[in-house]
Design an enzyme around this catalytic site. Sequence first.
Site, PDB file in Angstrom:
ATOM      1  CE1 TYR A  58      49.045  45.745  29.705  1.00  0.00           C
ATOM      2  CE2 TYR A  58      49.868  43.821  28.542  1.00  0.00           C
ATOM      3  CZ  TYR A  58      48.819  44.535  29.075  1.00  0.00           C
ATOM      4  OH  TYR A  58      47.538  44.030  28.979  1.00  0.00           O
ATOM      5  CG  HIS A 124      44.864  48.441  26.129  1.00  0.00           C
ATOM      6  ND1 HIS A 124      46.176  48.463  26.482  1.00  0.00           N
ATOM      7  CD2 HIS A 124      44.277  47.598  27.023  1.00  0.00           C
ATOM      8  CE1 HIS A 124      46.376  47.686  27.535  1.00  0.00           C
ATOM      9  NE2 HIS A 124      45.238  47.143  27.875  1.00  0.00           N
ATOM     10  N   PRO A 221      42.656  34.976  33.551  1.00  0.00           N
ATOM     11  CG  PRO A 221      43.816  33.404  32.264  1.00  0.00           C
ATOM     12  CD  PRO A 221      43.723  34.882  32.539  1.00  0.00           C
ATOM     13  CG  LEU A 222      45.767  31.671  36.058  1.00  0.00           C
ATOM     14  CD1 LEU A 222      47.288  31.674  36.019  1.00  0.00           C
ATOM     15  CD2 LEU A 222      45.248  30.263  36.377  1.00  0.00           C
ATOM     16  N   GLY A 223      42.392  34.773  37.866  1.00  0.00           N
ATOM     17  CA  GLY A 223      41.932  35.672  38.929  1.00  0.00           C
ATOM     18  C   GLY A 223      43.100  36.404  39.565  1.00  0.00           C
ATOM     19  N   GLY A 225      45.974  35.554  39.938  1.00  0.00           N
ATOM     20  CA  GLY A 225      46.797  34.644  40.739  1.00  0.00           C
ATOM     21  C   GLY A 225      46.029  33.965  41.871  1.00  0.00           C
TER      22      GLY A 225
HETATM   23  N1  LIG Z   1      42.879  43.939  27.860  1.00  0.00           N
HETATM   24  C1  LIG Z   1      43.024  44.301  29.101  1.00  0.00           C
HETATM   25  O1  LIG Z   1      42.588  45.373  29.512  1.00  0.00           O
HETATM   26  C2  LIG Z   1      43.748  43.382  30.038  1.00  0.00           C
HETATM   27  C3  LIG Z   1      43.667  43.586  31.417  1.00  0.00           C
HETATM   28  C4  LIG Z   1      44.367  42.719  32.243  1.00  0.00           C
HETATM   29  C5  LIG Z   1      45.103  41.677  31.702  1.00  0.00           C
HETATM   30  N2  LIG Z   1      45.167  41.506  30.348  1.00  0.00           N
HETATM   31  C6  LIG Z   1      45.941  40.399  29.740  1.00  0.00           C
HETATM   32  O2  LIG Z   1      45.617  39.200  30.397  1.00  0.00           O
HETATM   33  C7  LIG Z   1      46.797  38.557  30.856  1.00  0.00           C
HETATM   34  C8  LIG Z   1      46.501  37.767  32.095  1.00  0.00           C
HETATM   35  O3  LIG Z   1      46.044  38.603  33.151  1.00  0.00           O
HETATM   36  P1  LIG Z   1      46.885  38.799  34.480  1.00  0.00           P
HETATM   37  O4  LIG Z   1      48.294  38.429  34.201  1.00  0.00           O
HETATM   38  O5  LIG Z   1      46.603  40.156  34.996  1.00  0.00           O
HETATM   39  O6  LIG Z   1      46.178  37.811  35.506  1.00  0.00           O
HETATM   40  P2  LIG Z   1      46.144  36.217  35.676  1.00  0.00           P
HETATM   41  O7  LIG Z   1      46.639  35.557  34.462  1.00  0.00           O
HETATM   42  O8  LIG Z   1      44.796  35.902  36.157  1.00  0.00           O
HETATM   43  O9  LIG Z   1      47.140  35.994  36.903  1.00  0.00           O
HETATM   44  C9  LIG Z   1      48.478  36.390  36.857  1.00  0.00           C
HETATM   45  C10 LIG Z   1      49.104  36.120  38.211  1.00  0.00           C
HETATM   46  O10 LIG Z   1      49.077  34.732  38.482  1.00  0.00           O
HETATM   47  C11 LIG Z   1      50.373  34.252  38.836  1.00  0.00           C
HETATM   48  N3  LIG Z   1      50.490  32.913  38.210  1.00  0.00           N
HETATM   49  C12 LIG Z   1      50.470  32.616  36.904  1.00  0.00           C
HETATM   50  N4  LIG Z   1      50.511  31.284  36.717  1.00  0.00           N
HETATM   51  C13 LIG Z   1      50.572  30.721  37.936  1.00  0.00           C
HETATM   52  C14 LIG Z   1      50.619  29.381  38.405  1.00  0.00           C
HETATM   53  N5  LIG Z   1      50.586  28.357  37.557  1.00  0.00           N
HETATM   54  N6  LIG Z   1      50.679  29.159  39.743  1.00  0.00           N
HETATM   55  C15 LIG Z   1      50.690  30.204  40.619  1.00  0.00           C
HETATM   56  N7  LIG Z   1      50.610  31.507  40.232  1.00  0.00           N
HETATM   57  C16 LIG Z   1      50.571  31.757  38.905  1.00  0.00           C
HETATM   58  C17 LIG Z   1      51.340  35.254  38.263  1.00  0.00           C
HETATM   59  O11 LIG Z   1      52.474  35.310  39.072  1.00  0.00           O
HETATM   60  P3  LIG Z   1      53.879  35.864  38.529  1.00  0.00           P
HETATM   61  O12 LIG Z   1      53.610  37.216  37.987  1.00  0.00           O
HETATM   62  O13 LIG Z   1      54.736  35.897  39.754  1.00  0.00           O
HETATM   63  O14 LIG Z   1      54.369  34.937  37.489  1.00  0.00           O
HETATM   64  C18 LIG Z   1      50.547  36.549  38.303  1.00  0.00           C
HETATM   65  O15 LIG Z   1      50.716  37.150  39.569  1.00  0.00           O
HETATM   66  C19 LIG Z   1      47.782  39.709  31.058  1.00  0.00           C
HETATM   67  O16 LIG Z   1      49.106  39.273  31.095  1.00  0.00           O
HETATM   68  C20 LIG Z   1      47.457  40.583  29.868  1.00  0.00           C
HETATM   69  O17 LIG Z   1      48.108  40.060  28.732  1.00  0.00           O
HETATM   70  C21 LIG Z   1      44.488  42.339  29.535  1.00  0.00           C
END
Ligand SMILES: NC(=O)c1ccc[n+]([C@@H]2O[C@H](COP(=O)([O-])OP(=O)(O)OC[C@H]3O[C@@H](n4cnc5c(N)ncnc54)[C@H](OP(=O)(O)O)[C@@H]3O)[C@@H](O)[C@H]2O)c1
Length: 333
Positions: A58, A124, A221-223, A225
């Site tokens: 990252y 990863h 988990p938030l799709g 966002g």
């Molecule tokens: N192992 C893997 O291959 C893999 C792949 C993907 C992700 N991950 C891990 O999973 C974590 C979560 O996935 P993700 O970050 O891609 O997706 P996510 O958690 O589903 O969604 C993140 C998005 O939601 C927004 N958000 C967060 N909280 C919010 C709220 N309460 N209200 C409105 N918008 C909100 C964030 O905005 P802002 O950014 O503007 O804050 C960001 O754009 C990553 O950070 C990473 O650690 C792992």
Amino acid sequence: MERRTIGAAALGVGAVGLGCMPMSWAYSASEQHGEGSLRTVHAALDSGTTLLDTADMYGPFTNELLLGRVLRERRHDAFVSTKCGLLVGETHIVANGRPRHVKRACDASLRRLQTEVIDLYQLHRADPEVPVEETWGAMAELVTAGKVRALGFCAVGARADRRAGSGSGIHETTIRQLERVQQVFPVSGVQAELSVWSREALRTLLPWCEARGVGFLAAMPLGNGYLTGTLTPGGGFEADDVRARHPRFTAEMMAANQPIVAGLRRVAQRHGSATPAQVALAWVLEQGRHVVPVPGTKKPHWARENAGADAVVLTAEDLTEISALPPARDSWD
Ligand SMILES: NC(=O)c1ccc[n+]([C@@H]2O[C@H](COP(=O)([O-])OP(=O)(O)OC[C@H]3O[C@@H](n4cnc5c(N)ncnc54)[C@H](OP(=O)(O)O)[C@@H]3O)[C@@H](O)[C@H]2O)c1
């Protein structure tokens, strides 16, 4: 915040983690500001979150450097979960699971994170050029050396798995790899996508983990966002944002999937001041005591809001309503 346990190593963490990826990767770079992200990590820790999920790729590297600035002061408040095995090249991301690389990568992560031990060290992606047992064996040696407390494995995305596998089961490839590495050293955590609109892991991967006492880190988990209800269909994304090319984030599909957000909003309204984001996370928490969602954000107020999902207890009626929501549509269907 409720505590949950990660896998065979029985490591305790706050039930809602923090995904640190958006602070340095994948989402609009113009919004990535180091100082604001530091405040976000502090806000999460102050709210009872302990698990901070990052990866060496990252940034690359800058996400771990950022976390190091917090860990230097607050190591005892945090559970450090990072990953190795992917390298960011000029044009492509490539896997590197060679034992020599894994050992060097761990030392480099320890330096960047300003810590003497990583709580959960995750592969990863398995490297197709290296038997996964060899990579995992090198990671196990890091546990023996005291540099890492437990090992985790990230799943191949469900769609990629469907394309690579025989076509019958989702997460088949990942489960085959997990069975192989378990012979070498215990898996403590599996990380894969799980959310209200991406439920594939419920079929085989989550039960696989539960049956073996393995923790499950729910990524996205938030799709990305969408499930928070704060994104407007057709609002557009910066060119470097993964959602600019994501099949669920075309204006048409974002509009088509609105009933999912509407359902989360209806449930949230029954819980007073709860938000759709909190309901989406509460649903993930309901999928098993071994599940820890890692919602990603770079904003302190959202980190606090997400941590508060732990207080939203869904009723049987809520769960039935969420189960009945239509499946997500994407432009690849
Ligand atoms: N192992 C893997 O291959 C893999 C792949 C993907 C992700 N991950 C891990 O999973 C974590 C979560 O996935 P993700 O970050 O891609 O997706 P996510 O958690 O589903 O969604 C993140 C998005 O939601 C927004 N958000 C967060 N909280 C919010 C709220 N309460 N209200 C409105 N918008 C909100 C964030 O905005 P802002 O950014 O503007 O804050 C960001 O754009 C990553 O950070 C990473 O650690 C792992």
